[in-house]
Design a protein around this motif. Sequence first.
Motif, short mmCIF file in Angstrom:
data_model
loop_
_atom_site.label_atom_id
_atom_site.label_comp_id
_atom_site.label_asym_id
_atom_site.label_seq_id
_atom_site.Cartn_x
_atom_site.Cartn_y
_atom_site.Cartn_z
N LYS A 1 31.09 39.64 46.89
CA LYS A 1 30.42 40.85 46.39
C LYS A 1 31.06 42.10 47.01
O LYS A 1 31.31 43.09 46.32
CB LYS A 1 28.93 40.79 46.73
CG LYS A 1 28.13 41.96 46.23
CD LYS A 1 26.68 41.82 46.61
CE LYS A 1 25.88 43.02 46.18
NZ LYS A 1 24.49 42.92 46.63
N MET A 2 31.33 42.04 48.32
CA MET A 2 31.95 43.18 48.99
C MET A 2 33.36 43.43 48.45
O MET A 2 33.77 44.58 48.28
CB MET A 2 31.99 42.96 50.50
CG MET A 2 30.64 42.94 51.17
SD MET A 2 29.71 44.46 50.91
CE MET A 2 30.63 45.58 51.92
N GLU B 1 30.80 38.05 50.86
CA GLU B 1 32.18 38.54 50.94
C GLU B 1 32.75 38.81 49.56
O GLU B 1 33.44 39.82 49.35
CB GLU B 1 33.05 37.54 51.69
CG GLU B 1 32.81 37.49 53.18
CD GLU B 1 33.62 36.41 53.87
OE1 GLU B 1 34.54 35.86 53.24
OE2 GLU B 1 33.31 36.12 55.03
N GLN C 1 33.03 45.17 45.11
CA GLN C 1 32.69 46.58 45.30
C GLN C 1 33.91 47.38 45.78
O GLN C 1 34.14 48.50 45.31
CB GLN C 1 31.55 46.73 46.29
CG GLN C 1 30.20 46.41 45.72
CD GLN C 1 29.09 46.62 46.74
OE1 GLN C 1 29.34 46.67 47.94
NE2 GLN C 1 27.86 46.74 46.24
#
Length: 167
Positions: free
Chosen positions: A125-126, A123, A129
């Motif tokens: 990392k998302m 989560e 991004q």
Amino acid sequence: MMDLRILFPALLLVFGLATVFAQTPAPDQVCESKNGTNCEECLKNVSCLWCITTKTCITYPVRTILPPHSVCPLNDARWGLCWMNFQILIITLAVLGGVIIIAFFICLFCCCKCENFGSKRFEAKMQRQAEKTRTKQEERKAEMKQRHEEIRKKYGLSGQNPYSRFA
């Protein structure tokens, strides 16, 4: 005509069961007939219980989970193995069962913990991004706005857009 794929396994099952029941005498007769023998002879049959104090081979009392003290005391009863008394066998199996259950719960806890850790990392990392994409989009918007302003200045359209009041 009946299908042979169904008939053949059914016949094998019937003949197998007939063979087993024909060879198995009543367990009461088997265990009590070995009273004059030793522990190894008695325990060849899993339904038998050997009592050391009385040196008798008796049918295991399956109605009571543990053999009653009147039949044979637990520390003198042998079942399955002649060198291990029934009391030690019960304690050993209980400890092994407890260790297996505890190990199962530890593995379950660790797997859930690791899974949650992995999902939190995923989560994060998302989110990084998404934030990166958002900033790039804002930069592109600003560039486009700047380019449009330059084009307006070039052609002398720097005044207010007459269509802006409709928007």
